[in-house]
Design a protein around this motif. Structure first.
Motif, PDB file in Angstrom:
ATOM      1  N   ASP A   4      -1.531   1.617  11.980  1.00 33.29           N
ATOM      2  CA  ASP A   4      -1.649   2.518  13.123  1.00 33.29           C
ATOM      3  C   ASP A   4      -0.412   3.353  13.359  1.00 33.29           C
ATOM      4  O   ASP A   4      -0.368   4.160  14.277  1.00 33.29           O
ATOM      5  N   GLY A   5       0.618   3.135  12.584  1.00 31.11           N
ATOM      6  CA  GLY A   5       1.808   3.962  12.741  1.00 31.11           C
ATOM      7  C   GLY A   5       2.930   3.266  13.469  1.00 31.11           C
ATOM      8  O   GLY A   5       3.706   3.904  14.179  1.00 31.11           O
ATOM      9  N   LEU A   6       3.005   1.943  13.287  1.00 37.76           N
ATOM     10  CA  LEU A   6       4.064   1.175  13.940  1.00 37.76           C
ATOM     11  C   LEU A   6       5.444   1.735  13.616  1.00 37.76           C
ATOM     12  O   LEU A   6       6.230   2.051  14.507  1.00 37.76           O
ATOM     13  N   TRP A  34       1.947   1.552   3.560  1.00 38.23           N
ATOM     14  CA  TRP A  34       0.884   2.531   3.344  1.00 38.23           C
ATOM     15  C   TRP A  34       0.761   3.487   4.529  1.00 38.23           C
ATOM     16  O   TRP A  34       0.545   4.678   4.356  1.00 38.23           O
ATOM     17  N   GLY A  35       0.866   2.942   5.745  1.00 37.32           N
ATOM     18  CA  GLY A  35       0.757   3.789   6.926  1.00 37.32           C
ATOM     19  C   GLY A  35       1.862   4.825   6.985  1.00 37.32           C
ATOM     20  O   GLY A  35       1.624   6.010   7.268  1.00 37.32           O
ATOM     21  N   LEU A  36       3.084   4.385   6.704  1.00 37.49           N
ATOM     22  CA  LEU A  36       4.229   5.303   6.725  1.00 37.49           C
ATOM     23  C   LEU A  36       4.092   6.368   5.642  1.00 37.49           C
ATOM     24  O   LEU A  36       4.297   7.564   5.897  1.00 37.49           O
ATOM     25  N   ALA A  55       6.226   5.032  -2.529  1.00 34.59           N
ATOM     26  CA  ALA A  55       5.051   4.283  -2.087  1.00 34.59           C
ATOM     27  C   ALA A  55       4.530   3.376  -3.199  1.00 34.59           C
ATOM     28  O   ALA A  55       4.093   2.242  -2.941  1.00 34.59           O
ATOM     29  N   ALA A  56       4.577   3.870  -4.460  1.00 37.24           N
ATOM     30  CA  ALA A  56       4.101   3.065  -5.585  1.00 37.24           C
ATOM     31  C   ALA A  56       4.969   1.826  -5.791  1.00 37.24           C
ATOM     32  O   ALA A  56       4.457   0.721  -5.997  1.00 37.24           O
ATOM     33  N   VAL A  57       6.297   2.000  -5.713  1.00 39.44           N
ATOM     34  CA  VAL A  57       7.216   0.864  -5.872  1.00 39.44           C
ATOM     35  C   VAL A  57       7.002  -0.151  -4.760  1.00 39.44           C
ATOM     36  O   VAL A  57       6.925  -1.372  -5.010  1.00 39.44           O
ATOM     37  N   GLN A  58       6.878   0.324  -3.531  1.00 42.14           N
ATOM     38  CA  GLN A  58       6.674  -0.583  -2.405  1.00 42.14           C
ATOM     39  C   GLN A  58       5.332  -1.306  -2.511  1.00 42.14           C
ATOM     40  O   GLN A  58       5.230  -2.489  -2.172  1.00 42.14           O
ATOM     41  N   THR A  59       4.324  -0.586  -2.974  1.00 41.07           N
ATOM     42  CA  THR A  59       3.002  -1.206  -3.120  1.00 41.07           C
ATOM     43  C   THR A  59       3.021  -2.320  -4.163  1.00 41.07           C
ATOM     44  O   THR A  59       2.487  -3.411  -3.935  1.00 41.07           O
TER      45      THR A  59
END
Length: 471
Positions: A68-70, A171-173, A311-315
């Motif tokens: 939700d965008g925390l 993912w949200g960020l 995002a790919a590395v974090q995923t």
């Protein structure tokens, strides 16, 4: 007079001995049950680990609160942080008062209302009201998500399901940053309401935490909720009995006050967890999030490609955390995470140091990018574990108070770093990242020396063993 004083001391000593005996009896009962359960043929344990539709739905809805965008609220509309310190200080108590599910309802309404206020704002005060609403939501959500997931999941699935939360944050960020590059802020605000609107009807099918139900005296509902979460074919009588007995034992030794968390029994665990949260914020996660775009551009990479790579590395590392948290354990993953944070921050500082002296001009941007990817990837690997530990370590009678304190400390130090980061980077661009590296190293030492392993144990078993071993 002396005799009255002596009588008072004797009475106090007797009460403390009685409380200690009650706790010892509960501990022995829990350990015996755990031993007998393990000695059985394993059918009950395997059944209790069944992944039911209700469990998956509950975990999904809860984890989506992160999407939700925390962190988007933190990184982009920072005003909400200023307005939500009081919410962070009482967030844990709110979940105790309204229940886990009741708090989710209210947070979802505030979340949707906050984004709509921003999207349709025609006057400044409505924009500020939306920001304040979102800041209030983020002030409670960070503690509520791991708390609820820990209380509804069986022991051998708790880590894996909890690890989904930081992955959803990532993912949200990334989603907000990518979409925000192509649409205006009003459209972005409307898009941000979609997860909340989807969650709102799904919350109707999400059960309340069985441990909270036992805490407020709704024992009859405990078994019904456990049957929904574990499956109709599972014998949940043993788990239900343990939850009820342990909660009842806490009532007999607790006054039900907010100040209970400052009792000697919980003082050291509280200090350790608060120190863990403070050092995590002082390690610079907010600063790296703010500065990631500049680091990517300095490496000569387009923002879009850089964000996709990040995002790919974090995923990948987030998925690795999901797979390993219940196998390797919380403590080893935390140690790996803080080691990566330390080294990633050091590499980033080293790149700025070399740049200041015009050494290795061609390599410093790439070194900074490697440091950024290592840092942000490591943060996802271990970001949710401290919150999971807080939910696991503290009993239900003080969990709200402990969570509020740790949440407040975490966000106060995060705000300090984000507020003063621009001043620090002007003072010494290399020095500030070396300081972050030092704080990450300090957190590594704290985890190595004081943090216990909690994988594969029931919450009641963890709480009894930890509060005794850390006294």
């Amino acid at each position: 007079m002396p005799s009255d004083h002596l009588h008072g001391l004797t009475s106090k000593l007797t009460d403390e001995q009685s409380m200690a005996e009650q706790r010892r009896a509960v501990t022995e009962t829990l350990l015996l049950r755990s031993f007998l359960s393990n000695e059985n043929n394993g059918a009950l344990t395997a059944a209790a680990s069944e992944v039911t539709t209700t469990l998956v739905l509950s975990a999904f809805v809860t984890a989506c609160m992160a999407f939700d965008g925390l962190f988007f609220t933190y990184a982009v509309w920072n005003y909400g942080r200023h307005g939500s310190f009081s919410k962070r200080a009482i967030g844990g108590k709110v979940t105790d008062l309204l229940g886990r599910k009741g708090t989710m309802w209210i947070l979802n309404v505030l979340y949707i209302g906050g984004w709509f206020a921003i999207a349709f704002a025609k006057v400044p005060w409505l924009l500020d009201l939306g920001r304040l609403s979102l800041g209030s939501v983020s002030g409670i959500t960070g503690f509520l998500m791991p708390l609820y997931i820990a209380e509804i999941t069986p022991k051998d699935l708790r880590g894996r399901i909890s690890a989904i939360v930081p992955l959803m944050v990532c993912w949200g960020l990334s989603f907000i940053y990518l979409v925000g590059s192509f649409v205006n802020w009003r459209t972005l605000a409307l898009i941000a309401t979609i997860p909340g609107l989807l969650q709102l009807p799904l919350l109707y099918f999400v059960p309340e935490s069985p441990r909270w139900l036992a805490k407020v005296g709704r024992e009859k509902e405990v078994e019904d909720v456990l049957l929904c979460l574990r499956g109709e074919k599972v014998d949940i009588s043993e788990e239900a009995t343990e939850i009820k007995d342990y909660t009842e034992s806490l009532r007999s030794v607790s006054k039900g006050s907010t100040l209970d968390v400052f009792q000697r029994t919980y003082a050291r665990p509280l200090l350790i967890m608060a120190g863990l949260m403070a050092l995590q914020s002082l390690g610079g996660i907010g600063a790296f999030a703010f500065y990631s775009g500049a680091i990517i551009q300095s490496a000569g990479i387009s923002s879009l490609i850089g964000l996709i790579t990040l995002a790919a590395v974090q995923t990948l590392l987030g998925l690795l955390g999901v797979m390993l948290l219940d196998k390797a354990g919380r403590r080893p993953l935390l140690l790996v995470s803080f080691a990566g944070l330390c080294f990633g921050s050091f590499l980033t500082g080293l790149s700025f140091f070399l740049k200041d002296f015009n050494w290795w001009d061609d390599g410093t941007p790439i070194l900074a990018l490697i440091g950024l990817l290592m840092y942000m990837g490591s943060s996802v690997l271990g970001a949710g574990i401290p919150w999971l530990l807080i939910a696991e370590v503290f009993p239900v009678n003080v969990k709200g108070s402990a969570g509020s304190i740790c949440n407040l400390i975490n966000n106060v130090f995060a705000w300090v770093i984000s507020y003063y980061f621009n001043f620090l980077i002007q003072w010494s661009s290399a020095g500030v990242f070396f300081i972050f590296s030092a704080f990450c190293a300090a957190n590594y030492i704290l985890v190595a020396k004081f943090i216990p392993e909690t994988k594969g144990k029931k919450l009641e078993e963890i709480q009894e063993s930890v509060t005794h071993s850390l006294q």
